[in-house]
Scaffold this active site. Sequence first.
Site, short mmCIF file in Angstrom:
data_model
loop_
_atom_site.label_atom_id
_atom_site.label_comp_id
_atom_site.label_asym_id
_atom_site.label_seq_id
_atom_site.Cartn_x
_atom_site.Cartn_y
_atom_site.Cartn_z
N ASN A 77 0.75 6.50 2.73
CA ASN A 77 -0.03 5.35 2.32
C ASN A 77 -1.36 5.91 1.85
OD1 ASN A 77 -1.63 3.14 1.94
ND2 ASN A 77 -1.02 2.10 3.83
N HIS B 78 -4.86 4.05 -6.44
CA HIS B 78 -5.30 3.45 -7.71
C HIS B 78 -6.22 4.37 -8.50
CE1 HIS B 78 -3.86 0.23 -5.24
NE2 HIS B 78 -4.93 0.24 -4.47
N ARG C 125 -5.76 -3.05 -8.26
CA ARG C 125 -4.77 -2.50 -7.32
C ARG C 125 -3.37 -2.40 -7.95
NH1 ARG C 125 -7.61 -2.45 -2.35
NH2 ARG C 125 -9.14 -4.10 -2.38
N LEU D 43 0.62 -1.65 3.33
CA LEU D 43 0.70 -2.79 4.24
C LEU D 43 0.71 -4.09 3.44
CD1 LEU D 43 -1.98 -1.29 6.58
CD2 LEU D 43 0.32 -1.86 7.36
N ARG E 65 -10.24 -4.24 9.50
CA ARG E 65 -10.14 -4.64 8.09
C ARG E 65 -9.56 -6.06 7.99
NH1 ARG E 65 -7.88 0.18 4.42
NH2 ARG E 65 -8.82 -1.17 2.83
N ASP F 242 -0.39 14.42 -8.60
CA ASP F 242 0.13 15.71 -9.05
C ASP F 242 0.62 16.54 -7.86
OD1 ASP F 242 -0.39 15.01 -11.63
OD2 ASP F 242 -2.12 16.33 -11.89
C1 DQA Z 1 -3.41 -0.32 0.99
C2 DQA Z 1 -3.73 -1.08 -0.30
C3 DQA Z 1 -4.86 -0.43 -1.04
O1 DQA Z 1 -5.16 -1.15 -2.23
C4 DQA Z 1 -6.13 -0.41 -0.18
O2 DQA Z 1 -7.18 0.25 -0.86
C5 DQA Z 1 -5.89 0.16 1.16
C6 DQA Z 1 -4.64 -0.14 1.86
C7 DQA Z 1 -2.34 -1.06 1.83
O3 DQA Z 1 -1.80 -0.43 2.74
O4 DQA Z 1 -2.09 -2.23 1.60
O5 DQA Z 1 -6.75 0.82 1.73
O6 DQA Z 1 -2.89 0.96 0.66
#
Ligand code: DQA
Length: 142
Positions: free
Chosen positions: A72, A78, A109, A99, A17, A85
């Site tokens: 995470n 979002h 986001r 992260l 990524r 819930d």
């Molecule tokens: C994330 C942030 C989210 O917006 C994104 O969709 C991810 C990773 C992060 O760890 O920064 O998949 O959760």
Amino acid sequence: MKLLVIHGPNLNMLGYRNPKYYGSFTLEDLYDELTDHFLDVDFTFFQSNFEGEIIEVIQEASDDEYDALLINPGAYSHTSIAIRDALEIIQFPKAEVHLSDIEAREDFRKIDYMHEVVDARFMGKQIDSYVEAINFLKDLVV
Ligand code: DQA
């Protein structure tokens, strides 16, 4: 501390990524780093790309089994009222981690359904977000 760590969709793709947001380490590297850093924490790691699977793991996490939960939720942060819930039901310490800094990215986001139902949210520091979150949970558990 027995800690359940849950990762949502696409976090199994770390290493592929955008490194600007997510670094160049893999999810396994992240697990190794946390395990090496916190020798006194008994980790259980879970990752899924499926909302319902994540909900079931949260539902099944009983306080007999775990002292704390770290999640995470990836993009489900979002979108998923259902994961929110499920998290709300958890009675032991729980933290959300990202992260990247989700407040400093696209507007979509900035909507985060999770953060009202967790004890704290840590973000924007890649692996250090996790280190801060686990230190916070350790303080709450003892
Ligand atoms: C994330 C942030 C989210 O917006 C994104 O969709 C991810 C990773 C992060 O760890 O920064 O998949 O959760």
